[in-house]
Design a protein around this motif. Structure first.
Motif: not given
Length: 342
Positions: A243-259
């Motif tokens: 699984i590759h997680a991409i994020a072009g948002i201001a706070d990608p760490q929030r997305f990583w934490k959710t995943l």
């Protein structure tokens, strides 16, 4: 270069590093420019909109605090209160400056990714214009009777009946400095003038705080970028690929934490906020491997040929005190609007 500078500023704003002499000097320059600009805007205030039903939603810090999901939920509450709501936005990150009426299938390059996401999820009229006042007038002329200005807190030229500020409870105001020495767009004392300050807290059960205006983002089911398929995190894992997680948002760490909290193991690929994705950004991913992204990034990737890509939608959940405050404010605005008509 840009990403490296962003990381260095992030360490200064929210880490242990202190702003140097140059940043402190630039902070003074920024504040002087901000004060002059605010006076300029107030002198040109749109007085014809002074008593119109306008709600401004924004934040005091640079970067994401969860305003877009908040605006989507606020549109739903406004509709429940009997309003016909619409949203105006500057359209940050777009490649043109022309006014645009935004629809669910609009090109984010022309109007910005967040306005397209709002149009898709909130299903209300959305207008993008650097001159927000003109966008408001246009929506009122189309039958909208309540306008929500997304990211308009510093737009003092635009009148408003209600101001809402969304803050990140974990990051707060960072080191408390103004841009570029810190994350603040304007002094923290501004919070005292704002009617509703919303704290975006992390996932989990909302704390039992009687007066707290809290918001959480609740993840939904992973949805295939092209198609109607959806699945849980377990369903995604069962596919067996990396699984590759991409994020072009201001706070990608929030997305990583959710995943991670959903139990996924993944390789993280951060991109700048509002990044315009191209197929070359995915050239290193084998076709059999899985790509997951935020819903905002899915808006920008919807025209790319990514056939094993999934996005994770999130919805804003409000604490009971916050929901009650918003319903009460909307009720007051509705009564005022009805009095104007009689």
């Amino acid at each position: 270069m840009r990403a490296r500078l962003a990381r260095k500023l992030e360490q200064t704003w929210y880490g242990s590093a202190r702003p140097g002499a140059l940043l402190k000097f630039l902070e003074k320059v920024y504040y002087l420019g901000f004060r002059i600009h605010q006076r300029y805007q107030l002198a040109r205030r749109a007085t014809d909109l002074e008593h119109s039903a306008i709600i401004v939603v924004g934040n005091l810090t640079a970067g994401g605090t969860g305003k877009t999901p908040f605006v989507i939920r606020l549109v739903e509450l406004a509709r429940e209160a009997g309003f016909t709501p619409g949203v105006v936005s500057r359209g940050h990150g777009r490649l043109t400056n022309e006014p645009v009426s935004v629809h669910a299938d609009s090109d984010p390059a022309e109007c910005g990714d967040e306005p397209v996401l709002i149009a898709r999820r909130a299903r209300c009229p959305v207008q993008v214009d650097s001159e927000r006042e003109q966008a408001v007038r246009l929506l009122f002329g189309q039958g909208v009777n309540l306008v929500i200005a997304d990211d308009g807190l510093q737009r003092s030229r635009l009148p408003r009946q209600l101001e809402i500020c969304v803050v990140d409870r974990q990051k707060g105001a960072g080191n408390g400095h103004l841009l570029p020495a810190g994350p603040l767009r304007e002094p923290l004392s501004r919070l005292g003038d704002i009617e509703i300050v919303v704290e975006h807290c992390g996932p989990g059960v909302l704390p039992d705080e009687a007066e707290a205006s809290l918001m959480q983002l609740q993840p939904g089911r992973f949805t295939r970028l092209h198609g109607d398929d959806s699945c849980t995190a377990e369903g995604l894992r069962s596919q067996g690929g990396k699984i590759h997680a991409i994020a072009g948002i201001a706070d990608p760490q929030r997305f990583w934490k959710t995943l991670a909290e959903l139990g996924l193991e993944f390789e993280a690929h951060p991109f700048p906020d509002h990044h315009v994705f191209r197929m070359r950004d995915f050239s290193g991913f084998p076709a059999a491997e899985i790509v997951v992204m935020t819903e905002k990034d899915a808006v920008k990737c919807s025209r790319l040929a990514l056939f094993n890509a999934w996005f994770l939608p999130v919805s804003a959940k409000f604490s009971e005190p916050l929901e009650e405050k918003l319903r009460s404010a909307l009720h007051k605005m509705s009564k005022a609007a009805n009095m104007k008509l009689t």
